[in-house]
Design a protein around this motif. Sequence first.
Motif, PDB file in Angstrom:
ATOM      1  N   PHE A   1       6.001   4.709  -5.633  1.00  0.00           N
ATOM      2  CA  PHE A   1       6.289   3.972  -6.866  1.00  0.00           C
ATOM      3  C   PHE A   1       6.568   4.902  -8.039  1.00  0.00           C
ATOM      4  O   PHE A   1       6.120   6.047  -8.063  1.00  0.00           O
ATOM      5  CB  PHE A   1       5.142   3.003  -7.201  1.00  0.00           C
ATOM      6  CG  PHE A   1       3.862   3.634  -7.692  1.00  0.00           C
ATOM      7  CD1 PHE A   1       3.657   3.875  -9.053  1.00  0.00           C
ATOM      8  CD2 PHE A   1       2.830   3.961  -6.811  1.00  0.00           C
ATOM      9  CE1 PHE A   1       2.464   4.429  -9.517  1.00  0.00           C
ATOM     10  CE2 PHE A   1       1.643   4.524  -7.256  1.00  0.00           C
ATOM     11  CZ  PHE A   1       1.452   4.756  -8.617  1.00  0.00           C
TER      12      PHE A   1
ATOM     13  N   PHE B   1      -0.187   3.905  -1.861  1.00  0.00           N
ATOM     14  CA  PHE B   1       0.790   3.815  -2.949  1.00  0.00           C
ATOM     15  C   PHE B   1       0.899   5.168  -3.645  1.00  0.00           C
ATOM     16  O   PHE B   1      -0.071   5.640  -4.250  1.00  0.00           O
ATOM     17  CB  PHE B   1       0.373   2.733  -3.955  1.00  0.00           C
ATOM     18  CG  PHE B   1       0.248   1.371  -3.333  1.00  0.00           C
ATOM     19  CD1 PHE B   1       1.386   0.599  -3.100  1.00  0.00           C
ATOM     20  CD2 PHE B   1      -0.987   0.873  -2.945  1.00  0.00           C
ATOM     21  CE1 PHE B   1       1.283  -0.648  -2.507  1.00  0.00           C
ATOM     22  CE2 PHE B   1      -1.098  -0.378  -2.358  1.00  0.00           C
ATOM     23  CZ  PHE B   1       0.039  -1.140  -2.133  1.00  0.00           C
TER      24      PHE B   1
ATOM     25  N   SER C   1       2.683  -5.540  -2.067  1.00  0.00           N
ATOM     26  CA  SER C   1       2.921  -4.869  -0.798  1.00  0.00           C
ATOM     27  C   SER C   1       3.169  -5.891   0.322  1.00  0.00           C
ATOM     28  O   SER C   1       4.116  -5.768   1.099  1.00  0.00           O
ATOM     29  CB  SER C   1       1.730  -3.984  -0.469  1.00  0.00           C
ATOM     30  OG  SER C   1       1.840  -3.460   0.826  1.00  0.00           O
TER      31      SER C   1
ATOM     32  N   HIS D   1       4.006   3.486   0.299  1.00  0.00           N
ATOM     33  CA  HIS D   1       4.933   2.937  -0.692  1.00  0.00           C
ATOM     34  C   HIS D   1       5.043   3.907  -1.860  1.00  0.00           C
ATOM     35  O   HIS D   1       4.024   4.284  -2.438  1.00  0.00           O
ATOM     36  CB  HIS D   1       4.432   1.582  -1.199  1.00  0.00           C
ATOM     37  CG  HIS D   1       4.391   0.519  -0.143  1.00  0.00           C
ATOM     38  ND1 HIS D   1       5.499  -0.155   0.277  1.00  0.00           N
ATOM     39  CD2 HIS D   1       3.363   0.024   0.594  1.00  0.00           C
ATOM     40  CE1 HIS D   1       5.178  -1.019   1.228  1.00  0.00           C
ATOM     41  NE2 HIS D   1       3.880  -0.937   1.443  1.00  0.00           N
TER      42      HIS D   1
END
Lengths: 213, 213
Positions: A86, A109, B202, A84
Motif C-alpha cells: 500500500f 500489508f 483485503s 498487499h
Amino acid sequence: MEEKEISQAVVQRLPRYFRYLDELRNNGVERISSQELSELMKVTASQIRQDLNNFGGFGQQGYGYNVDFLYHEIGKILGLDKKHHFIIIGAGNLGRALGNYIKFERRGFIFSGIFDQDEKLVGSFVRGLPVRPMEELERFVRENDIDIAVLTIPKAGAAEVAERLVGSGIKAIWNFAHVDLNVPDGIQVENVHLSDSLMRLSYNINHYSQEKT
Amino acid sequence: MEEKEISQAVVQRLPRYFRYLDELRNNGVERISSQELSELMKVTASQIRQDLNNFGGFGQQGYGYNVDFLYHEIGKILGLDKKHHFIIIGAGNLGRALGNYIKFERRGFIFSGIFDQDEKLVGSFVRGLPVRPMEELERFVRENDIDIAVLTIPKAGAAEVAERLVGSGIKAIWNFAHVDLNVPDGIQVENVHLSDSLMRLSYNINHYSQEKT
DNA sequence: TAGATTGTTAATCGATTAACAATC
DNA sequence: TAGATTGTTAATCGATTAACAATC
C-alpha cells in the motif's frame, strides 16, 4: 471467481472472529465450541455457525472448532496469507501516523510509499520512506505493484486523486477523506469517516446516556 | 428519556445525511426532494423519508425539504448543537494526529487534554496542550467536565484505562484500541478498529476485484 | 455406544422498499 | 386548482435466531 455471494454483514464480522481466535490461540486454547465463543463475543452461537458455514465446515460434531485451524482458515478467507502493498496519499498527521503503524505489516500489508503535494514535505521521511511528489504517483503505482492506496487528504482533492489512482490500476482505496468516492465496479473502497463516527458517538451520548444525579 | 427507540442502522446513516446537506447548503441549494437526494446519495427515496420521519416531519408535501433547515435539525438530533469536551489517552502517532485534527472543533468537539504513561512524552505539547501523566486522569476528567475519552493506546492497557475512565464519570469512549471494551450500560462506546477495516478491504480485494488481463 | 456439538433447514424478526392517501 | 411530494401503511426482502437431524 466466487461460488456464492457472501453478504457484507458477514464480511463485517470476519475480522472480529479473527481477532478473538488470535487471542484464544495466544492464550493456548486449543478447541472451542460455538457456544463458548458466543459467550465470549456476545453474539449467538447460531450466528457463528451460520457465518462460518458460508465458507465451509470448519468444525467437527461433538468437538467444536480447532482454534488454530480456524484462525488460519479465516486468515486465508480474509486474504491475509497474501502480501498487499500500500501507499499513502497525504503525509499530514494522519498519513504519517498510519505509515508508522507497524502492526499492519504483521498482517501482510506492506507500507511501500507515501506522497504529498506539499513541496515542503516532499523529501522528508516516514518510517524510512521518502515523501514523493504527486507527479510520480501513476508511475510508482504501476512499477511497484501497489494494491491499496490510503487516502489521507482533504476532501477537496480526493475525487481527482481517486480517479488518477483508478487510472493507474489500483485495486482498492482505504478512504479517510470526508467524502464518498465514485469509482468503477471492481475497485474496492473502504471508508473510515472519522467525523461520522464521532457524530454517532455524540448521538448516542445525547440519547442514551444515564443522566448523572 | 427517549420517546421511541431509533435503530442503530438509522443512526449509522444520519452523519451521512448531514454531510450531504452541508455540501448542498454550501453550494447554495435551497430545497431538495427525497427523490433528488436519493439520486445523489445512491439510496432509495423511501429510505430517506422513513429515516427522517423517525424524528419528525421535516418536509412539506409538494415542496420537499428545505436544505438549511434539515441540516440544522439533523445537527440537533446528532447533538452537534452542544459542546463536547474530549481527552485523548495515548500520545503516540495516532493520538497526536487526532489531537491536531481541528475540524472536530467545528462540530463542537473540544480537544481538552491528552495523557500518556510514557514519561518521555509527558510535558511535550500537542496543539498547545501539555501531555499529562496518567496519574492525573481521574481528577482531570472530573474537574474539567470531560464527556468523551479517545483511546489510542495498545490493546494491553485498554481494559484497565476504560475502567478508570468509567469510574471517573466519562460518558463515552471513542475506542481505537484493537480490543472490545466491556463497559456498563449507559456508557457509549464507538469502535474504530482500523485493522478490522483493512482486513475487510483485503477480503473484498481478494473476492471481488476484476482480474487484470 | 452415549453425549456433545456441528451443519443446515425452518421460523422469526427487523429493515428496506413500494405504494398511495394526505396535503402543501 | 392541479401537480408534486411528503408521511405513513403495507409488502417484500434479507438477516438473525431457533430447532433438530446428522455425525463425530
